[in-house]
Design a protein around this motif. Structure first.
Motif, PDB file in Angstrom:
ATOM      1  N   ALA A 170       0.914  -1.045  -0.171  1.00 20.61           N
ATOM      2  CA  ALA A 170       0.032  -0.062   0.247  1.00 20.61           C
ATOM      3  C   ALA A 170       0.833   1.355   0.008  1.00 20.61           C
ATOM      4  O   ALA A 170       0.432   2.246  -0.474  1.00 20.61           O
ATOM      5  CB  ALA A 170      -0.834  -0.093   1.324  1.00 20.61           C
ATOM      6  N   ASP A 171       2.080   0.920   0.611  1.00 20.98           N
ATOM      7  CA  ASP A 171       2.980   2.273   0.608  1.00 20.98           C
ATOM      8  C   ASP A 171       4.171   2.210  -0.439  1.00 20.98           C
ATOM      9  O   ASP A 171       4.725   3.140  -0.956  1.00 20.98           O
ATOM     10  CB  ASP A 171       3.714   2.373   1.872  1.00 20.98           C
ATOM     11  CG  ASP A 171       2.731   2.993   2.980  1.00 20.98           C
ATOM     12  OD1 ASP A 171       1.585   3.688   2.677  1.00 20.98           O
ATOM     13  OD2 ASP A 171       2.777   2.534   4.204  1.00 20.98           O
ATOM     14  N   PRO A 175       3.973   5.713  -7.044  1.00 19.47           N
ATOM     15  CA  PRO A 175       2.939   6.510  -7.664  1.00 19.47           C
ATOM     16  C   PRO A 175       3.422   6.991  -9.329  1.00 19.47           C
ATOM     17  O   PRO A 175       4.525   7.200  -9.181  1.00 19.47           O
ATOM     18  CB  PRO A 175       2.503   7.388  -6.622  1.00 19.47           C
ATOM     19  CG  PRO A 175       3.802   7.480  -6.016  1.00 19.47           C
ATOM     20  CD  PRO A 175       4.501   6.117  -5.885  1.00 19.47           C
ATOM     21  N   ASP A 176       2.670   6.792 -10.007  1.00 18.12           N
ATOM     22  CA  ASP A 176       3.438   7.391 -11.352  1.00 18.12           C
ATOM     23  C   ASP A 176       3.000   8.960 -11.505  1.00 18.12           C
ATOM     24  O   ASP A 176       3.825   9.614 -11.957  1.00 18.12           O
ATOM     25  CB  ASP A 176       2.836   6.658 -12.376  1.00 18.12           C
ATOM     26  CG  ASP A 176       1.730   7.158 -13.248  1.00 18.12           C
ATOM     27  OD1 ASP A 176       1.970   7.872 -14.377  1.00 18.12           O
ATOM     28  OD2 ASP A 176       0.348   7.176 -12.817  1.00 18.12           O
ATOM     29  N   GLY A 177       1.895   9.267 -11.030  1.00 21.52           N
ATOM     30  CA  GLY A 177       1.634  10.930 -10.635  1.00 21.52           C
ATOM     31  C   GLY A 177       1.006  11.496 -12.359  1.00 21.52           C
ATOM     32  O   GLY A 177       0.745  12.516 -12.128  1.00 21.52           O
ATOM     33  N   VAL A 182      -2.399  13.101 -11.232  1.00 20.03           N
ATOM     34  CA  VAL A 182      -2.386  14.489 -10.591  1.00 20.03           C
ATOM     35  C   VAL A 182      -1.729  15.653 -11.559  1.00 20.03           C
ATOM     36  O   VAL A 182      -2.274  16.602 -11.546  1.00 20.03           O
ATOM     37  CB  VAL A 182      -1.400  14.149  -9.469  1.00 20.03           C
ATOM     38  CG1 VAL A 182      -0.978  15.512  -8.641  1.00 20.03           C
ATOM     39  CG2 VAL A 182      -1.839  13.045  -8.273  1.00 20.03           C
ATOM     40  N   ARG A 206      -4.257  16.876 -13.952  1.00 23.75           N
ATOM     41  CA  ARG A 206      -5.231  17.701 -13.046  1.00 23.75           C
ATOM     42  C   ARG A 206      -4.514  19.142 -12.685  1.00 23.75           C
ATOM     43  O   ARG A 206      -5.590  20.166 -12.845  1.00 23.75           O
ATOM     44  CB  ARG A 206      -5.764  16.881 -11.845  1.00 23.75           C
ATOM     45  CG  ARG A 206      -6.564  15.853 -12.258  1.00 23.75           C
ATOM     46  CD  ARG A 206      -7.742  15.192 -10.953  1.00 23.75           C
ATOM     47  NE  ARG A 206      -6.965  15.229  -9.712  1.00 23.75           N
ATOM     48  CZ  ARG A 206      -6.713  13.974  -9.408  1.00 23.75           C
ATOM     49  NH1 ARG A 206      -7.030  12.808 -10.184  1.00 23.75           N
ATOM     50  NH2 ARG A 206      -6.096  13.661  -8.375  1.00 23.75           N
ATOM     51  N   PRO A 233       5.523  12.126  -8.495  1.00 25.65           N
ATOM     52  CA  PRO A 233       5.697  11.056  -7.665  1.00 25.65           C
ATOM     53  C   PRO A 233       6.347  10.976  -6.408  1.00 25.65           C
ATOM     54  O   PRO A 233       5.457  10.315  -5.521  1.00 25.65           O
ATOM     55  CB  PRO A 233       6.419  10.117  -8.632  1.00 25.65           C
ATOM     56  CG  PRO A 233       6.394  11.137 -10.005  1.00 25.65           C
ATOM     57  CD  PRO A 233       6.167  12.238  -9.879  1.00 25.65           C
ATOM     58  N   ILE A 235       3.632  12.624  -4.253  1.00 22.48           N
ATOM     59  CA  ILE A 235       2.570  11.634  -3.765  1.00 22.48           C
ATOM     60  C   ILE A 235       3.200  10.630  -2.734  1.00 22.48           C
ATOM     61  O   ILE A 235       2.458  10.152  -1.903  1.00 22.48           O
ATOM     62  CB  ILE A 235       2.155  11.076  -5.045  1.00 22.48           C
ATOM     63  CG1 ILE A 235       1.347  12.125  -6.017  1.00 22.48           C
ATOM     64  CG2 ILE A 235       1.059   9.899  -4.711  1.00 22.48           C
ATOM     65  CD1 ILE A 235       1.026  11.725  -7.075  1.00 22.48           C
ATOM     66  N   ARG A 236       4.335  10.237  -2.800  1.00 23.02           N
ATOM     67  CA  ARG A 236       4.764   8.898  -2.230  1.00 23.02           C
ATOM     68  C   ARG A 236       4.828   9.673  -0.598  1.00 23.02           C
ATOM     69  O   ARG A 236       4.242   9.072   0.377  1.00 23.02           O
ATOM     70  CB  ARG A 236       6.236   8.420  -2.401  1.00 23.02           C
ATOM     71  CG  ARG A 236       6.613   7.199  -1.860  1.00 23.02           C
ATOM     72  CD  ARG A 236       7.861   6.873  -2.681  1.00 23.02           C
ATOM     73  NE  ARG A 236       7.774   6.840  -3.962  1.00 23.02           N
ATOM     74  CZ  ARG A 236       8.899   7.595  -4.719  1.00 23.02           C
ATOM     75  NH1 ARG A 236       9.640   8.111  -4.287  1.00 23.02           N
ATOM     76  NH2 ARG A 236       8.675   7.384  -6.148  1.00 23.02           N
ATOM     77  N   ARG A 262      -3.865   6.910  -0.626  1.00 21.61           N
ATOM     78  CA  ARG A 262      -3.487   7.351  -1.480  1.00 21.61           C
ATOM     79  C   ARG A 262      -4.298   8.532  -2.229  1.00 21.61           C
ATOM     80  O   ARG A 262      -3.768   9.632  -2.721  1.00 21.61           O
ATOM     81  CB  ARG A 262      -3.384   6.119  -2.617  1.00 21.61           C
ATOM     82  CG  ARG A 262      -2.755   6.599  -4.114  1.00 21.61           C
ATOM     83  CD  ARG A 262      -1.616   7.324  -4.268  1.00 21.61           C
ATOM     84  NE  ARG A 262      -0.490   6.412  -3.710  1.00 21.61           N
ATOM     85  CZ  ARG A 262       0.353   5.647  -4.323  1.00 21.61           C
ATOM     86  NH1 ARG A 262       0.079   5.264  -5.370  1.00 21.61           N
ATOM     87  NH2 ARG A 262       1.378   5.020  -3.731  1.00 21.61           N
ATOM     88  N   GLU A 266      -3.137  12.367  -3.180  1.00 17.37           N
ATOM     89  CA  GLU A 266      -3.169  12.823  -4.368  1.00 17.37           C
ATOM     90  C   GLU A 266      -4.049  14.034  -4.399  1.00 17.37           C
ATOM     91  O   GLU A 266      -3.346  15.180  -5.111  1.00 17.37           O
ATOM     92  CB  GLU A 266      -3.753  11.944  -5.374  1.00 17.37           C
ATOM     93  CG  GLU A 266      -2.867  10.531  -5.746  1.00 17.37           C
ATOM     94  CD  GLU A 266      -3.462   9.741  -6.881  1.00 17.37           C
ATOM     95  OE1 GLU A 266      -4.421   9.853  -7.399  1.00 17.37           O
ATOM     96  OE2 GLU A 266      -2.551   9.137  -7.201  1.00 17.37           O
ATOM     97  N   ASP A 267      -4.802  14.233  -3.693  1.00 23.69           N
ATOM     98  CA  ASP A 267      -5.698  15.694  -3.730  1.00 23.69           C
ATOM     99  C   ASP A 267      -4.665  16.631  -3.048  1.00 23.69           C
ATOM    100  O   ASP A 267      -4.753  17.948  -3.455  1.00 23.69           O
ATOM    101  CB  ASP A 267      -6.972  15.428  -2.707  1.00 23.69           C
ATOM    102  CG  ASP A 267      -8.054  14.546  -3.653  1.00 23.69           C
ATOM    103  OD1 ASP A 267      -7.949  14.722  -4.821  1.00 23.69           O
ATOM    104  OD2 ASP A 267      -9.095  14.182  -2.952  1.00 23.69           O
ATOM    105  N   VAL A 320      -1.255  16.540  -2.798  1.00 22.33           N
ATOM    106  CA  VAL A 320      -0.318  17.167  -3.970  1.00 22.33           C
ATOM    107  C   VAL A 320      -0.784  17.938  -4.777  1.00 22.33           C
ATOM    108  O   VAL A 320      -0.242  19.016  -5.332  1.00 22.33           O
ATOM    109  CB  VAL A 320       0.351  15.927  -4.451  1.00 22.33           C
ATOM    110  CG1 VAL A 320       1.427  16.163  -5.639  1.00 22.33           C
ATOM    111  CG2 VAL A 320       1.146  15.025  -3.380  1.00 22.33           C
TER     112      VAL A 320
END
Lengths: 208, 202
Positions: free
Chosen positions: A71-72, A76-78, A81, A84, B51, B54-55, B64, B68-69, B71
């Motif tokens: 989960a951690d 993340p590929d980002g 985000v 957006r 990335p 977000i991490r 997550r 994401e919000d 970030v």
């Protein structure tokens, strides 16, 4: 190292839920010494300190489990985000001032940020050059905005002959302003703000 | 995208001080451009740094979607504040600080409902683990997750930055906006709470 020589009473922050071990050490000191990898024989031999460090060790192994938890740990590929963010950014552009194009009275304009982007790209056609700040200021002429003065900051390769390089950049910028934008330019002021390791020669083959 | 294409033609070994990916001085150029209104330069920065941010936010907030919000909000705020950004820090440090602050606010706002949220949180996935010998470890991880929910926002942020993110006390003090001593005290309190929580389980 100074933290260890401080008398316990000087350590204000952790005082209220700190604990004095039966050997006289403060728990906060023992843990801090462990974290700083202090070489203290007492910590290895004192049963109370060893127990206190054992607790921390159990925490550390749970932390390692947490770090490895999918989960951690998954990367993340980002890109969602990023998309957006840029959707909002493109509604809040900062294009700068309008600059006159073409002949006086032609009523044709380009926004400063757009022109700056073209001129930076033109500067970067010179091998090894990276462009940073690019400001365009219209010089007033007869009360109306006239030709612009360009002030461009670049990073140059450390092995370049700087006057020749600056002249080359200036020529490319003028050419782009003239042929691509039709923006009358009064002067191009080049400032070399950094010398970087990239070689001017290396770039020639790869960049074309 | 022009700045990005260009960076490919520049060898990564331009400066010894530059970090391996992207490069700090390349970031600096992009920051200047973005501050002058070049949104394409900002897009490159966003793609490059999202990335890691977000991490960080996922570790701070524990999930997550909220990360994401946070970030997203932080990066939009970075775009708005770029013209005043004094370049005394790198883009990476600056955005790290903005994201940390954003997450601190989220944590502070959700304190009262934390027990409900943690109850609804996803359990540790079963597929990733097989041998029974790590069952105990898994329970400890779950205990740890629950115990993290009981920390104050500041304790949690300082502990996560220190323990999960491996940051220096100096860096954390700067990111959270408190003294190094205060960071040490919060990390200590967090460790105290967490070891007690794990001890209670044993």
């Amino acid at each position: 190292m100074t933290a260890h020589t401080d008398p316990p009473t000087a350590r204000s922050g952790a005082a209220d839920d700190d604990e004095r071990l039966p050997c006289g050490r403060l728990l906060s000191q023992v843990w801090e010494a462990w974290e700083d990898r202090a070489d203290d024989p007492h910590l290895r031999t004192c049963p109370h300190c060893r127990e206190a460090l054992g607790e921390l060790d159990r925490l550390e192994s749970a932390v390692r489990g947490l770090r490895a938890d999918p989960a951690d740990a998954d990367d993340p590929d980002g890109s969602d985000v990023a998309r957006r963010v840029m959707d909002v950014v493109r509604l809040e552009l900062r294009p700068g001032r309008p600059l006159p194009l073409g002949e006086p009275g032609e009523d044709l304009w380009v926004m400063e940020a757009v022109a700056a982007r073209s001129l930076r790209a033109a500067a970067e056609t010179v091998p090894g050059v990276r462009a940073g700040s690019c400001r365009l200021r219209p010089a007033p002429r007869d009360g109306a905005p006239g030709p612009v003065e360009v002030r461009l900051e670049i990073h140059a390769p450390h092995d370049a002959a700087l006057p020749a390089l600056a002249e080359q950049v200036r020529a490319r910028v003028r050419d782009a302003a003239d042929s691509a934008l039709g923006l009358p330019v009064l002067a191009v002021d080049i400032r070399i703000t950094d010398l970087v390791d990239g070689s001017a020669d290396d770039q020639e083959g790869g960049a074309r | 995208m022009r700045p990005d294409e260009r960076s490919h033609s520049v060898p990564g070994s331009r400066r010894q001080t530059a970090p391996p990916e992207g490069g700090a001085d390349d970031d600096a150029l992009l920051v200047v451009r973005a501050a002058e209104g070049d949104e394409d330069a900002f897009a490159v920065l966003v793609q490059r740094h999202a990335p890691a941010l977000i991490r960080l936010a996922t570790r701070l907030l524990g999930n997550r979607a909220e990360a994401e919000d946070a970030v997203q909000d932080a990066l939009i705020s970075a775009w708005r504040r770029l013209p005043e950004f004094q370049r005394q820090a790198s883009f990476s440090t600056w955005t790290y600080r903005i994201v940390t602050n954003r997450c601190l606010n989220v944590l502070r706002a959700r304190r009262p409902v934390a027990p409900l949220e943690s109850a609804g949180e996803v359990p540790a996935p079963e597929h990733a683990v097989s041998p029974a010998r790590i069952a105990e470890g898994r329970d400890a991880v779950r205990e740890l997750r629950d115990a993290l929910e009981d920390l104050s926002a500041e304790q949690r942020a300082c502990w996560v930055l220190r323990e999960l993110d491996g940051q220096s006390y100096e860096f954390i003090a700067d990111a959270v906006g408190i003294s190094q001593e205060a960071v040490r005290a919060r990390v200590f309190r967090a460790r105290r709470c967490l070891t007690q929580a794990l001890g209670a389980w044993r």
